[in-house]
Design an enzyme around this catalytic site. Structure first.
Site, mmCIF file in Angstrom:
data_model
loop_
_atom_site.group_PDB
_atom_site.id
_atom_site.type_symbol
_atom_site.label_atom_id
_atom_site.label_comp_id
_atom_site.label_asym_id
_atom_site.label_seq_id
_atom_site.Cartn_x
_atom_site.Cartn_y
_atom_site.Cartn_z
ATOM 1 N N ASP A 33 20.273 -0.692 4.612
ATOM 2 C CA ASP A 33 20.695 0.335 5.547
ATOM 3 C C ASP A 33 19.891 1.615 5.358
ATOM 4 O OD1 ASP A 33 22.646 -1.164 6.773
ATOM 5 O OD2 ASP A 33 24.300 -0.408 5.552
ATOM 6 N N LYS A 55 20.483 1.890 11.208
ATOM 7 C CA LYS A 55 20.750 2.353 12.568
ATOM 8 C C LYS A 55 20.795 3.872 12.599
ATOM 9 C CE LYS A 55 24.537 -0.087 13.049
ATOM 10 N NZ LYS A 55 24.521 -0.925 11.820
ATOM 11 N N GLY A 86 25.292 0.531 2.145
ATOM 12 C CA GLY A 86 25.888 1.679 1.466
ATOM 13 C C GLY A 86 27.372 1.483 1.261
ATOM 14 N N ASP A 88 30.760 -0.012 0.258
ATOM 15 C CA ASP A 88 31.253 -1.384 0.128
ATOM 16 C C ASP A 88 31.047 -2.102 1.450
ATOM 17 O OD1 ASP A 88 33.261 -3.316 -1.485
ATOM 18 O OD2 ASP A 88 33.766 -3.339 0.646
ATOM 19 N N ILE A 91 34.222 -2.204 3.881
ATOM 20 C CA ILE A 91 34.961 -1.000 4.267
ATOM 21 C C ILE A 91 34.071 -0.179 5.194
ATOM 22 C CG2 ILE A 91 36.102 1.113 3.497
ATOM 23 C CD1 ILE A 91 36.880 -0.275 0.951
ATOM 24 N N MET A 169 32.739 9.093 8.284
ATOM 25 C CA MET A 169 31.858 9.352 9.431
ATOM 26 C C MET A 169 32.567 10.182 10.498
ATOM 27 S SD MET A 169 30.526 5.408 9.572
ATOM 28 C CE MET A 169 32.242 4.852 9.514
#
Length: 223
Positions: A33, A55, A86, A88, A91, A169
């Site tokens: 990622d 992304k 990044g 887990d 989750i 986020m």
């Protein structure tokens, strides 16, 4: 043909599991990622093929499907593929979607858990997420919906006292989240912490109250 969905943790390489480190040192292909710490990427075996599939906000709608294709293609070319994510994988990491795609292609898949950012950031900041006197429950929520915008959450439940709500986020929707929580009954003076790049050298920790949350983010340049 084996894919390992590996949690990279919040950033600090010392927080990797032993299993994660062993796989990074042995993988033929590592697909990672955008937010995986560069210090962790430095631990990848020098002969491994490294593919960045991170992304970006506002990127193409089919970005996740493309990642599935990359995973399946790599698994057909290499014995050991690591999908490095990044935190887990399970989750808010879309690990469930990626595991389904890999298994549907007839590829064996395993999961190596990682320290999710909520736990790593809270520990680094000395903030207990549960406490017998203050918070007897803990809820993880996402700060944005799948199609973008504010997620459709149970705001009445999140506004109840004696619990910690951890928002992943949530920078882009912080103002809306603040309004919805206060409208649902959460006290405006509820303590809040905002942490960016937790456990990393460029970490930012900001503390205040719920009513000030959008200003805390803006005033401190948190992105």
């Amino acid at each position: 043909m084996t894919v390992h969905l590996v949690g990279a943790g919040p950033g600090d390489p010392d927080l990797l599991t032993v299993r994660a480190l062993k796989l990074l040192e042995a993988a033929d292909v590592v697909i990672h990622d955008r937010l995986v710490d560069p210090r962790i990427l430095d631990l990848i075996a020098p002969w491994a093929e490294v593919i960045d599939v991170g992304k970006r906000p506002g990127g193409p709608a089919d970005a996740q499907d493309r990642i599935h294709d990359v995973l399946v293609d790599a698994s057909r070319r290499a014995d050991t593929v690591v999908r490095l994510k990044g935190g887990d994988p399970f989750i808010f990491g879309r690990g469930g979607e990626e595991m389904e795609a890999v298994l549907a292609a007839g590829v064996e898949a395993f999961v190596v858990p990682g320290i999710t950012s909520a736990l790593g950031c809270a520990a680094q900041a000395g903030v207990p997420l549960t406490h017998r006197d203050h918070a007897q429950s803990l809820t993880f929520v996402t700060g944005h919906a799948k199609a973008g915008g504010v997620p459709d959450l149970d705001w009445d439940s999140l506004a109840k006292p004696n619990q910690t709500v951890t928002v992943f986020m949530g920078v882009g929707t912080a103002a809306a989240i603040t309004d919805k929580l206060i409208e649902a009954g959460r006290a405006p003076d509820t303590p809040v912490a905002v942490i960016e790049n937790g456990t990393r050298p460029n970490e930012i920790q900001v503390f205040g109250i719920l009513a000030e949350l959008p200003d805390l983010i803006t005033d401190n340049g948190i992105e």
